[in-house]
Design an enzyme around this catalytic site. Structure first.
Site, PDB file in Angstrom:
ATOM      1  N   LYS A   1       1.180 -15.668  40.150  1.00  0.00           N
ATOM      2  CA  LYS A   1       1.656 -14.861  41.268  1.00  0.00           C
ATOM      3  C   LYS A   1       1.679 -13.374  40.891  1.00  0.00           C
ATOM      4  CE  LYS A   1       5.795 -15.668  42.700  1.00  0.00           C
ATOM      5  NZ  LYS A   1       6.819 -16.063  42.091  1.00  0.00           N
ATOM      6  N   GLU A   2       2.161 -13.123  39.686  1.00  0.00           N
ATOM      7  CA  GLU A   2       2.375 -11.739  39.261  1.00  0.00           C
ATOM      8  C   GLU A   2       1.227 -11.166  38.448  1.00  0.00           C
ATOM      9  OE1 GLU A   2       6.365 -10.639  38.677  1.00  0.00           O
ATOM     10  OE2 GLU A   2       5.903 -11.285  40.700  1.00  0.00           O
TER      11      GLU A   2
ATOM     12  N   ASN B   1      -2.758 -12.064  36.326  1.00  0.00           N
ATOM     13  CA  ASN B   1      -3.871 -12.914  35.923  1.00  0.00           C
ATOM     14  C   ASN B   1      -4.081 -12.694  34.445  1.00  0.00           C
ATOM     15  OD1 ASN B   1      -5.215 -14.042  38.485  1.00  0.00           O
ATOM     16  ND2 ASN B   1      -4.830 -11.895  38.964  1.00  0.00           N
ATOM     17  N   VAL B   2      -4.431 -13.743  33.735  1.00  0.00           N
ATOM     18  CA  VAL B   2      -4.754 -13.579  32.326  1.00  0.00           C
ATOM     19  C   VAL B   2      -6.240 -13.885  32.150  1.00  0.00           C
ATOM     20  CG1 VAL B   2      -4.252 -14.309  29.963  1.00  0.00           C
ATOM     21  CG2 VAL B   2      -2.395 -14.145  31.630  1.00  0.00           C
TER      22      VAL B   2
ATOM     23  N   ASP C   1      12.975 -15.904  29.257  1.00  0.00           N
ATOM     24  CA  ASP C   1      12.233 -16.928  29.998  1.00  0.00           C
ATOM     25  C   ASP C   1      11.645 -17.926  29.003  1.00  0.00           C
ATOM     26  OD1 ASP C   1      11.171 -18.291  32.147  1.00  0.00           O
ATOM     27  OD2 ASP C   1       9.483 -16.934  32.463  1.00  0.00           O
TER      28      ASP C   1
ATOM     29  N   ASP D   1       4.826 -14.295  26.779  1.00  0.00           N
ATOM     30  CA  ASP D   1       5.448 -13.864  28.036  1.00  0.00           C
ATOM     31  C   ASP D   1       6.799 -13.173  27.841  1.00  0.00           C
ATOM     32  OD1 ASP D   1       5.742 -13.540  30.728  1.00  0.00           O
ATOM     33  OD2 ASP D   1       5.879 -15.666  31.230  1.00  0.00           O
TER      34      ASP D   1
HETATM   35  N1  LIG Z   1      -2.246 -14.032  24.569  1.00  0.00           N
HETATM   36  C1  LIG Z   1      -2.630 -15.109  25.253  1.00  0.00           C
HETATM   37  N2  LIG Z   1      -3.614 -15.918  24.785  1.00  0.00           N
HETATM   38  C2  LIG Z   1      -4.018 -17.005  25.474  1.00  0.00           C
HETATM   39  N3  LIG Z   1      -3.509 -17.386  26.653  1.00  0.00           N
HETATM   40  C3  LIG Z   1      -2.525 -16.637  27.169  1.00  0.00           C
HETATM   41  C4  LIG Z   1      -2.029 -15.465  26.509  1.00  0.00           C
HETATM   42  N4  LIG Z   1      -1.053 -14.928  27.262  1.00  0.00           N
HETATM   43  C5  LIG Z   1      -0.951 -15.722  28.337  1.00  0.00           C
HETATM   44  N5  LIG Z   1      -1.826 -16.753  28.299  1.00  0.00           N
HETATM   45  C6  LIG Z   1      -2.019 -17.833  29.280  1.00  0.00           C
HETATM   46  O1  LIG Z   1      -1.686 -17.358  30.561  1.00  0.00           O
HETATM   47  C7  LIG Z   1      -0.550 -18.054  31.082  1.00  0.00           C
HETATM   48  C8  LIG Z   1       0.358 -17.077  31.830  1.00  0.00           C
HETATM   49  O2  LIG Z   1       0.775 -16.071  30.933  1.00  0.00           O
HETATM   50  P1  LIG Z   1       2.277 -15.567  30.897  1.00  0.00           P
HETATM   51  O3  LIG Z   1       3.179 -16.713  30.709  1.00  0.00           O
HETATM   52  O4  LIG Z   1       2.342 -14.451  29.925  1.00  0.00           O
HETATM   53  O5  LIG Z   1       2.405 -14.961  32.327  1.00  0.00           O
HETATM   54  P2  LIG Z   1       3.439 -15.251  33.520  1.00  0.00           P
HETATM   55  O6  LIG Z   1       4.118 -13.989  33.780  1.00  0.00           O
HETATM   56  O7  LIG Z   1       4.220 -16.475  33.282  1.00  0.00           O
HETATM   57  O8  LIG Z   1       2.406 -15.454  34.629  1.00  0.00           O
HETATM   58  P3  LIG Z   1       2.448 -16.501  35.795  1.00  0.00           P
HETATM   59  O9  LIG Z   1       3.320 -15.904  36.834  1.00  0.00           O
HETATM   60  O10 LIG Z   1       0.993 -16.514  36.076  1.00  0.00           O
HETATM   61  O11 LIG Z   1       2.939 -17.796  35.228  1.00  0.00           O
HETATM   62  C9  LIG Z   1       0.085 -18.715  29.886  1.00  0.00           C
HETATM   63  O12 LIG Z   1       0.739 -19.905  30.205  1.00  0.00           O
HETATM   64  C10 LIG Z   1      -1.089 -18.989  28.984  1.00  0.00           C
HETATM   65  O13 LIG Z   1      -1.729 -20.181  29.355  1.00  0.00           O
HETATM   66 MG   LIG Z   2       4.811 -17.511  31.643  1.00  0.00          MG
END
Ligand SMILES: Nc1ncnc2c1ncn2[C@@H]1O[C@H](COP(=O)(O)OP(=O)(O)OP(=O)(O)O)[C@@H](O)[C@H]1O
Ligand SMILES: [Mg+2]
Length: 276
Positions: free
Chosen positions: A87-88, A90-91, A214, A231
């Site tokens: 939602k917030e 993209n990775v 979190d 995160d």
């Molecule tokens: N450094 C990283 N290397 C590999 N995968 C990553 C990395 N950072 C994040 N991800 C992948 O992206 C997903 C979402 O990242 P993150 O938890 O940081 O964001 P979020 O704020 O929870 O985003 P969302 O709202 O999309 O869940 C993680 O669960 C993981 O699968």
């Molecule tokens: Mg997360």
């Protein structure tokens, strides 16, 4: 007139760590310096990447400019595919200067302003109106700083590499463009050991003055047999007004997840270990 809030030592230290104040003028000038033709050419290159096909809207004009800067600075060489679409943010997987990197690209328009503000409010710099874009930029800078602090404290996190506007660059946890699984997605051979590791990380974070905010089976990855904490945008200083609530919630999540794997623990037990 608003009261001038005198920052505490902890806040001041945290402020100092968030080095490199935003200089709007400088940003605007830099943005102008990238001429349009150059940017269009760059966009054509990016269009070849998997990420662009899947999620063209990830790369809006300002994001493209930020990415261009990261490429110019040598932090990013080529963009791969989207590994997570939330939602917030993209990775996206990418090639960095020194192996694979993850680009966490926040959507400025879709960011939940009020939620971000709640976390940022404990910091005196965030009093007064700020634009959504400024909040997101600050959020990304903070996430970078939190990862850095965590890494310094001996917690296994993706090494932060750089940040630019709404993009955070960190070490990629995974291989060949495939992200490492979250802890909830794998079969854990020895839950007890894993639990000890996670509690140890939370405790080191706490000793370093940070509450993750979190911590759950969604933000713990398993890579090469090791647990990686991710995160940390919402992580706060232990002196933050919301720190105690967030810490209790983190401990509750850890206890719930590991109890479900048969580990005998409770929220209070985790809390005691983390703060003790
Ligand atoms: N450094 C990283 N290397 C590999 N995968 C990553 C990395 N950072 C994040 N991800 C992948 O992206 C997903 C979402 O990242 P993150 O938890 O940081 O964001 P979020 O704020 O929870 O985003 P969302 O709202 O999309 O869940 C993680 O669960 C993981 O699968
Ligand atoms: Mg997360």
């Amino acid at each position: 007139m608003e009261d001038e809030h005198e920052p505490t030592d902890a806040e001041r230290t945290h402020d100092e760590e968030l080095a490199g104040e935003i200089d709007e003028d400088e940003t605007v000038e830099r943005e102008r310096a990238v001429d349009d033709a150059e940017l269009r050419e760059f966009e054509e290159r990016i269009k070849d990447s998997d990420a662009y096909d899947v999620e063209a809207e990830v790369f809006d004009e300002p994001t493209l400019r930020a990415l261009y800067k990261l490429v110019s600075d040598g932090h990013v060489r080529a963009v791969g595919g989207v590994v997570s679409s939330g939602k917030e943010a993209n990775v996206v997987e990418a090639d960095g200067a020194d192996g694979e990197v993850a680009l966490k690209i926040y959507r400025v328009a879709a960011s939940s302003f009020d939620d971000m503000r709640k976390y940022l409010e404990g910091d005196p710099r965030f009093e007064g109106a700020r634009s959504k874009k400024e909040l997101v930029v600050e959020w990304v800078r903070r996430e970078y700083s939190n990862l850095h602090r965590a890494s310094e404290a001996g917690v296994n996190v993706p090494e932060p590499v750089a940040h630019e506007r709404n993009i955070l660059v960190s070490e990629f946890v995974g291989e060949d463009g495939v992200r490492a699984p979250q802890i909830r997605e794998v079969e854990i051979e020895n839950p007890e050991t894993c639990y000890e590791v996670v509690v140890g990380y939370a405790s080191r974070l706490h000793d370093a003055g940070i509450v993750h905010g979190d911590l759950s089976e969604y933000n713990l990855l398993v890579h090469d047999g090791e647990v990686v904490v991710i995160d940390m945008g919402q992580s706060v200083d232990v002196k933050h007004p919301r720190a105690d609530d967030l810490l209790e919630n983190d401990c509750k999540n850890v206890a719930r997840f590991f109890s479900s794997l048969g580990v005998g623990t409770s929220r209070d037990e985790v809390l005691k270990r983390v703060t003790g």
